[in-house]
Write an enzyme that holds these catalytic residues in place. Structure first.
Site, PDB file in Angstrom:
ATOM      1  N   GLY A 163       0.692  -1.062  -0.068  1.00 28.55           N
ATOM      2  CA  GLY A 163      -0.127   0.081   0.025  1.00 28.55           C
ATOM      3  C   GLY A 163       0.766   1.134  -0.053  1.00 28.55           C
ATOM      4  N   ASP A 164       1.928   1.213   0.548  1.00 25.42           N
ATOM      5  CA  ASP A 164       3.017   2.338   0.772  1.00 25.42           C
ATOM      6  C   ASP A 164       3.581   2.619  -0.713  1.00 25.42           C
ATOM      7  OD1 ASP A 164       2.303   2.170   3.302  1.00 25.42           O
ATOM      8  OD2 ASP A 164       4.007   0.872   3.766  1.00 25.42           O
TER       9      ASP A 164
END
Length: 302
Positions: free
Chosen positions: A250-251
């Site tokens: 997600g980062d």
């Protein structure tokens, strides 16, 4: 310049086992120790994608010294704000078929620590970007991100927030350029299941009405959805591949989206780059290399 802020970074200790036997001795087949924390992960991917970035993070103790060394080895420009008491946390990732995570607590930040960060962020200029990512450390109020952002966005610094719950809701008052909830986080804010695309968009609009300019929703293996400040809605399926680890995926999506937007100024290109970067890291044991991201980018379609 892009600045990422990680209030509670970590050393991520990943252990691979054939099978986890609770309550018994387990011997690792392989192990890795890597720098962690959402803002640091974002910075690592931005660096891979050739964006000028500097990671700001609080560190403490001997584990903080180890984190500093690892960031230097990775070639990531970083400014570490040292906390007198406590230690940088160690997060344990157990890979034994399924992923099991045990996250450490980290040092307790005091008012003087936060003031040092505010002073450093005060040097940012209009046109700079700041990414605030991750949960707040123990002891900080839920509006801490909002307090950090409001003076920055007021003078033209563009903000990205990847947080959850009350800290994300409070940060909306600073009118961030982008927020990135995942489906469970968005469902928690909407207080209902979001099973259709229209459900997702309705919940994203709710966050826009409260201050977010653009809402990027990560959907895991389904890809991502984007609601833009112009009202445009886009959906991007994820490419197929074997998932090795979801840590940092997600980062990486946040970093890929931001790099795509800065480079092209086009929503579809930014979304494609976000999905490519997030998927590339999911298909890798850690943050993916730029070659892996670009290879997937050519296969991603809106």
């Amino acid at each position: 310049m892009i600045y990422t802020v990680t209030l509670n970074p970590s050393l991520d200790y990943t252990v691979e086992l054939e099978r986890l036997h609770p309550g018994a001795l387990n011997r690792a087949q392989a192990e890795k120790l890597r720098p962690g924390g959402k803002g640091i992960n974002v910075a690592l991917m931005l660096s891979q994608l050739g964006q000028p970035v500097r990671a700001l993070a609080f560190t403490a103790g001997h584990t903080g010294q180890m984190l500093a060394g690892q960031l230097a080895e990775a070639g990531l420009p970083a400014e570490l704000l040292w906390v007198r008491d406590g230690m940088t946390r160690i997060n344990v990732k157990i890979m034994a078929g399924a992923e099991t995570e045990i996250n450490g607590r980290g040092p307790v930040l005091g008012p003087s620590d936060i003031q040092r960060l505010i002073s450093r962020l005060g040097k940012l200029e209009a046109g700079d970007w700041v990414v605030l990512a991750g949960n707040l450390p123990a002891g900080l109020p839920a509006d801490s991100y909002a307090r950090l952002l409001e003076p920055l966005t007021a003078r033209g610094v563009r903000a990205v927030v990847d947080a959850e719950g009350e800290s994300l809701v409070a940060a909306l008052a600073a009118r961030p350029f982008l927020i990135k909830p995942n489906r469970p986080e968005l469902e928690a804010l909407a207080k209902r299941a979001l099973s259709t695309r229209e459900d997702l968009l309705d919940a994203a609009r709710m966050l826009q009405e409260r201050g977010a300019s653009n809402v990027l929703v990560s959907l895991g293996g389904e890809g991502a959805a984007l609601l833009t400040e112009t009202g445009q809605s886009l959906f991007c399926p994820a490419p197929q591949g074997a998932v090795q680890s979801t840590v940092g995926a997600g980062d990486s999506m946040v970093a890929g989206f931001l790099a795509g937007w800065i480079t092209s100024g086009r929503w579809p290109d930014a979304l494609r780059m976000g999905v490519a970067a997030g998927s590339a890291s999911a298909f890798s044991p850690w943050i993916a290399r730029k070659e892996q991201v670009w290879a997937l980018y050519d296969t991603v379609r809106i």
